[in-house]
Design a protein around this motif. Structure first.
Motif, PDB file in Angstrom:
ATOM      1  N   GLU A 135      12.275  -0.220  -3.885  1.00  0.00           N
ATOM      2  CA  GLU A 135      10.998   0.419  -3.608  1.00  0.00           C
ATOM      3  C   GLU A 135      10.035   0.204  -4.777  1.00  0.00           C
ATOM      4  OE1 GLU A 135      12.855   3.578  -6.146  1.00  0.00           O
ATOM      5  OE2 GLU A 135      13.498   1.970  -4.799  1.00  0.00           O
ATOM      6  N   PRO A 136       8.740   0.297  -4.533  1.00  0.00           N
ATOM      7  CA  PRO A 136       7.754   0.105  -5.613  1.00  0.00           C
ATOM      8  C   PRO A 136       7.941   1.116  -6.747  1.00  0.00           C
ATOM      9  CG  PRO A 136       6.697   0.065  -3.467  1.00  0.00           C
ATOM     10  CD  PRO A 136       8.103   0.484  -3.234  1.00  0.00           C
ATOM     11  N   ASP A 188       6.320  11.178  -5.147  1.00  0.00           N
ATOM     12  CA  ASP A 188       5.080  10.761  -4.506  1.00  0.00           C
ATOM     13  C   ASP A 188       4.655   9.433  -5.135  1.00  0.00           C
ATOM     14  OD1 ASP A 188       2.560  10.356  -3.549  1.00  0.00           O
ATOM     15  OD2 ASP A 188       1.740  12.270  -4.226  1.00  0.00           O
ATOM     16  N   PHE A 189       4.589   8.385  -4.340  1.00  0.00           N
ATOM     17  CA  PHE A 189       4.245   7.067  -4.864  1.00  0.00           C
ATOM     18  C   PHE A 189       2.871   7.057  -5.537  1.00  0.00           C
ATOM     19  CE2 PHE A 189       7.293   4.622  -1.969  1.00  0.00           C
ATOM     20  CZ  PHE A 189       8.119   4.316  -3.032  1.00  0.00           C
ATOM     21  N   GLU A 190       1.909   7.750  -4.925  1.00  0.00           N
ATOM     22  CA  GLU A 190       0.561   7.736  -5.486  1.00  0.00           C
ATOM     23  C   GLU A 190       0.524   8.390  -6.863  1.00  0.00           C
ATOM     24  OE1 GLU A 190      -2.879   8.035  -2.553  1.00  0.00           O
ATOM     25  OE2 GLU A 190      -1.304   9.112  -1.493  1.00  0.00           O
ATOM     26  N   THR A 191       1.252   9.504  -7.022  1.00  0.00           N
ATOM     27  CA  THR A 191       1.326  10.159  -8.328  1.00  0.00           C
ATOM     28  C   THR A 191       2.042   9.273  -9.335  1.00  0.00           C
ATOM     29  OG1 THR A 191       1.368  12.341  -7.280  1.00  0.00           O
ATOM     30  CG2 THR A 191       2.145  12.205  -9.557  1.00  0.00           C
ATOM     31  N   LYS A 192       3.132   8.671  -8.886  1.00  0.00           N
ATOM     32  CA  LYS A 192       3.900   7.784  -9.764  1.00  0.00           C
ATOM     33  C   LYS A 192       3.051   6.586 -10.188  1.00  0.00           C
ATOM     34  CE  LYS A 192       8.626   6.037 -10.041  1.00  0.00           C
ATOM     35  NZ  LYS A 192       9.891   5.846  -9.296  1.00  0.00           N
ATOM     36  N   ILE A 229       5.743  -0.104   6.838  1.00  0.00           N
ATOM     37  CA  ILE A 229       5.471   1.161   6.161  1.00  0.00           C
ATOM     38  C   ILE A 229       4.686   0.928   4.873  1.00  0.00           C
ATOM     39  CG2 ILE A 229       6.516   3.141   4.989  1.00  0.00           C
ATOM     40  CD1 ILE A 229       6.673   3.193   8.043  1.00  0.00           C
ATOM     41  N   LEU A 230       5.047  -0.095   4.109  1.00  0.00           N
ATOM     42  CA  LEU A 230       4.379  -0.358   2.839  1.00  0.00           C
ATOM     43  C   LEU A 230       3.219  -1.342   2.973  1.00  0.00           C
ATOM     44  CD1 LEU A 230       7.395  -0.484   0.369  1.00  0.00           C
ATOM     45  CD2 LEU A 230       5.656   1.276   0.578  1.00  0.00           C
ATOM     46  N   GLY A 231       2.930  -1.767   4.190  1.00  0.00           N
ATOM     47  CA  GLY A 231       1.768  -2.618   4.401  1.00  0.00           C
ATOM     48  C   GLY A 231       1.881  -3.999   3.789  1.00  0.00           C
ATOM     49  N   ILE A 232       3.097  -4.568   3.784  1.00  0.00           N
ATOM     50  CA  ILE A 232       3.283  -5.926   3.268  1.00  0.00           C
ATOM     51  C   ILE A 232       2.918  -6.914   4.376  1.00  0.00           C
ATOM     52  CG2 ILE A 232       4.925  -7.579   2.306  1.00  0.00           C
ATOM     53  CD1 ILE A 232       6.567  -5.223   1.291  1.00  0.00           C
ATOM     54  N   PRO A 233       1.892  -7.731   4.176  1.00  0.00           N
ATOM     55  CA  PRO A 233       1.502  -8.672   5.243  1.00  0.00           C
ATOM     56  C   PRO A 233       2.469  -9.841   5.351  1.00  0.00           C
ATOM     57  CG  PRO A 233       0.117  -8.992   3.313  1.00  0.00           C
ATOM     58  CD  PRO A 233       0.991  -7.801   3.021  1.00  0.00           C
ATOM     59  N   ASN A 241       0.847  -1.188   0.000  1.00  0.00           N
ATOM     60  CA  ASN A 241       0.000   0.000   0.000  1.00  0.00           C
ATOM     61  C   ASN A 241       0.886   1.242   0.000  1.00  0.00           C
ATOM     62  OD1 ASN A 241      -1.988   1.915   0.304  1.00  0.00           O
ATOM     63  ND2 ASN A 241      -2.376   1.467   2.456  1.00  0.00           N
ATOM     64  N   VAL A 242       0.763   2.068  -1.041  1.00  0.00           N
ATOM     65  CA  VAL A 242       1.625   3.250  -1.151  1.00  0.00           C
ATOM     66  C   VAL A 242       0.877   4.527  -0.796  1.00  0.00           C
ATOM     67  CG1 VAL A 242       3.118   2.197  -2.884  1.00  0.00           C
ATOM     68  CG2 VAL A 242       1.089   3.469  -3.617  1.00  0.00           C
TER      69      VAL A 242
END
Length: 397
Positions: A97-98, A254-258, A129-133, A51-52
């Motif tokens: 990183e993603p 910004d990850f979301e923009t990317k 931080i990235l929500g990796i379960p 999750n970014v």
């Protein structure tokens, strides 16, 4: 009926050979295009596994410092960022990183089985931080990162590919010389570094601190609604702290923009692929329609004679459609052999595992599409031909 159809096909073998070849090549190309389109769509739809949301990545470049000094600098930057009220958490990585567009691969050996795996790395906070379960076991600790402990996590694809249980404790060997033994401490879901990338067998290791002297990346997660405060933090980091520590912030992304930009690009690619597939299907249908409908029209007189000697309308339609479908079935025998060879030689789209179910499903879909095209091409002229007045045909003869 089948015997009669086979006799007719053999009697018209010269003209039927061209139809056979056309159907065979249409089947091969359609199978390949469907495989590519389905693979692309499937890959795009698979979740990334993280999750970014509200995450940024800061690219740091160190200036003439060794790994020890780089570690100290990273610690100071981390403490500064953690002290800001708008920062929810931070993590460090080198190039894992993603949406980085880059990856590192290496060989992995488990129980005598070897394969190429994607190698990713991060610090102790990377997963949270990235929500990796974590499906089983745990993530590595800060102490294991500092000590460069020989531990790792693997994803489900690696377990499935090497047929090993999703359990901690298994040892794997990494690297070409297979001397680096690492103990699996956790299992994670399949994680991709981009929305359009395939899922690879992946090994996640603690960040190699020796690489810090070449630069590193800090992933920052901002608290919801506090993005403006993060802009102020970046300004201070640029102006005072970075220069005093002898580092440079090469970029802030910004990850979301990317993600939105990449997703838009890939969506356009999928749309283009879809329209190309539709264009090909329309052309295949038109080609088949022209050939098969013309073939039926040339037989109007024959159909009239058959009706004059007792054939019903249903018999005529059954005969014409049966001949065409039987010809399609015969042409798909080499198509099946070629499809199996493409799968065996790994020539299919490598975005997900080539399995018997994948080949069988796509082969059946290809056959159904072409069968519908053939039926549509022969039914209309066949129904029209079955309405021919036998007396008119006989009079013409």
């Amino acid at each position: 009926m089948i015997t009669m159809i086979l006799k007719y096909l053999w009697a018209q073998r010269k003209s039927n050979t061209l139809l056979f070849v056309e159907l065979m090549f249409a089947g091969i190309f359609l199978f390949f295009i469907l495989d590519t389109a389905i693979s692309a769509y499937r890959t795009y739809r698979i979740p990334e596994g993280f999750n970014v949301e509200r995450c940024y990545v800061l690219h740091f470049v160190a200036k003439d410092i060794d790994s020890v000094k780089a570690l100290e600098v990273n610690e100071k930057v981390s403490q500064y960022l953690k002290g800001r009220p708008e920062i929810e958490g931070i993590a460090a990585t080198f190039q894992s990183e993603p949406y980085s567009g880059s990856s590192v691969s290496t060989s992995c050996i488990v129980n005598g089985k070897e394969l190429q795996v994607q190698l990713m790395e991060g610090d102790a906070s990377f997963a949270s931080i990235l929500g990796i379960p974590i499906l089983n076991g745990r993530w590595f600790t800060g102490a294991e990162v500092l000590q460069n402990s020989k531990v790792c996590l693997v994803n489900e694809s690696l377990c499935a590919t090497l047929n090993i249980p999703k359990m901690v404790g298994t040892e794997i060997a990494l690297g070409a010389n297979s001397t680096e033994k690492r103990r699996i401490v956790g299992i994670i879901p399949d994680v991709k570094t981009g929305s359009f990338e395939k899922v690879n067998p992946t090994v996640f290791t603690p960040l190699d601190l020796r690489e810090m002297k070449y630069g590193w990346k800090t992933i920052v997660k901002v608290r919801k609604g506090m993005e403006d405060g993060f802009a102020t933090t970046l300004k201070l980091l640029y102006g005072d702290i970075a220069s005093s520590l002898g580092i440079e912030i090469r970029a802030v992304e910004d990850f979301e923009t990317k993600k939105a930009i990449i997703d838009l690009s890939k969506s356009n690619m999928l749309s283009g692929m879809m329209w190309c597939t539709i264009f090909f299907l329309v052309n295949v249908f038109l080609g088949i329609y022209v050939v098969f409908s013309g073939r039926v029209k040339k037989r109007f007189q024959e159909i009239g004679i058959r009706m004059a000697i007792g054939a019903s309308r249903k018999d005529i339609v059954r005969m014409v459609t049966g001949e065409s479908l039987l010809l399609l079935v015969l042409s798909f025998i080499p198509v099946l052999l070629i499809a199996i060879n493409l799968a065996y030689l790994d020539k299919l789209e490598p975005t997900y595992a080539v399995t018997a179910w994948r080949v069988a499903g796509e082969f059946c879909l290809t056959f159904i599409i072409l069968a519908l095209a053939v039926l549509a091409s022969v039914l209309i002229p066949a129904l029209k031909a079955s309405k021919v007045n036998p007396a008119i045909v006989l009079h013409y003869e």
